[in-house]
Design a protein around this motif. Structure first.
Motif, PDB file in Angstrom:
ATOM      1  N   GLN A  37      39.940  39.946  48.966  1.00  0.00           N
ATOM      2  CA  GLN A  37      38.924  39.310  48.129  1.00  0.00           C
ATOM      3  C   GLN A  37      37.855  40.316  47.695  1.00  0.00           C
ATOM      4  O   GLN A  37      37.431  40.323  46.541  1.00  0.00           O
ATOM      5  N   GLU A  38      37.424  41.173  48.626  1.00  0.00           N
ATOM      6  CA  GLU A  38      36.409  42.181  48.299  1.00  0.00           C
ATOM      7  C   GLU A  38      36.946  43.191  47.289  1.00  0.00           C
ATOM      8  O   GLU A  38      36.281  43.530  46.311  1.00  0.00           O
ATOM      9  N   VAL A  39      38.166  43.680  47.518  1.00  0.00           N
ATOM     10  CA  VAL A  39      38.768  44.653  46.612  1.00  0.00           C
ATOM     11  C   VAL A  39      39.001  44.034  45.242  1.00  0.00           C
ATOM     12  O   VAL A  39      38.745  44.653  44.206  1.00  0.00           O
ATOM     13  N   PHE A  40      39.450  42.792  45.216  1.00  0.00           N
ATOM     14  CA  PHE A  40      39.695  42.089  43.960  1.00  0.00           C
ATOM     15  C   PHE A  40      38.391  41.948  43.169  1.00  0.00           C
ATOM     16  O   PHE A  40      38.340  42.208  41.965  1.00  0.00           O
ATOM     17  N   THR A  41      37.320  41.561  43.855  1.00  0.00           N
ATOM     18  CA  THR A  41      36.019  41.405  43.201  1.00  0.00           C
ATOM     19  C   THR A  41      35.517  42.742  42.672  1.00  0.00           C
ATOM     20  O   THR A  41      35.033  42.829  41.538  1.00  0.00           O
ATOM     21  N   GLU A  42      35.649  43.801  43.482  1.00  0.00           N
ATOM     22  CA  GLU A  42      35.247  45.138  43.031  1.00  0.00           C
ATOM     23  C   GLU A  42      36.038  45.555  41.795  1.00  0.00           C
ATOM     24  O   GLU A  42      35.487  46.106  40.846  1.00  0.00           O
TER      25      GLU A  42
END
Length: 168
Positions: A114-119
């Motif tokens: 989720q964090e990587v996707f948002t970044e």
């Protein structure tokens, strides 16, 4: 499909334990090396299958018939995507089949994903904005606006505006 769970203990196959592949119908009893005749088990669960009568957590399938020394190491130390000596045929699988096999849906639920996707989305938006600004440079120059004014209006470094002018 076993949905990335060990059929013996019911836990995820990716809990850090070694994984082995078991022939449902042993080769010595005419079983094949086809995917339909293979199931992934934790190493300890595989050992248990070969030493005792075992049932799944749900108790519905008796695995006591799975006997014989018919295991093949799978994604062990070298983490190679092979069932030695039988390679997995990724080119023949659909995107959906590969995603299911690798547990992509489970991966998408992790905080890391989720964090990587948002970044990635944020970086993509910034790159898209910058590309849009650079496309506007040539139109502004065609309208007679000077490079310094363009850089100021678009909040871009002057060098970037100059470079964009040279490539157009």
């Amino acid at each position: 499909m076993q949905k990335h769970k060990c059929p013996i203990c019911g836990d995820s196959l990716y809990n850090g334990e070694e994984i082995e592949t078991h022939h449902i119908v042993p080769v010595k009893e005419g079983g094949s090396d086809d995917v339909e005749n293979l199931v992934h088990l934790h190493k300890a669960c595989h050992k248990q299958v070969h030493s005792t009568k075992t049932k799944t957590k749900a108790g519905s399938k008796s695995l006591s018939g799975m006997i014989g020394n018919s295991h093949v190491p799978f994604l062990g130390e070298g983490r190679e995507a092979t069932l030695e000596p039988y390679p997995i045929k990724f080119p023949q699988m659909s995107r959906k089949e590969i995603a299911a096999m690798l547990g992509v849906d489970d991966l998408k639920q992790t905080r890391f994903y989720q964090e990587v996707f948002t970044e990635g989305k944020q970086e993509g938006k910034l790159e898209g904005k910058q590309e849009g600004k650079l496309e506007a440079v040539s139109r502004m120059l065609d309208s007679g606006v000077d490079l310094n004014t363009i850089a100021q209006w678009l909040d871009l470094p002057l060098e970037m505006v100059k470079k964009s002018d040279q490539t157009n």
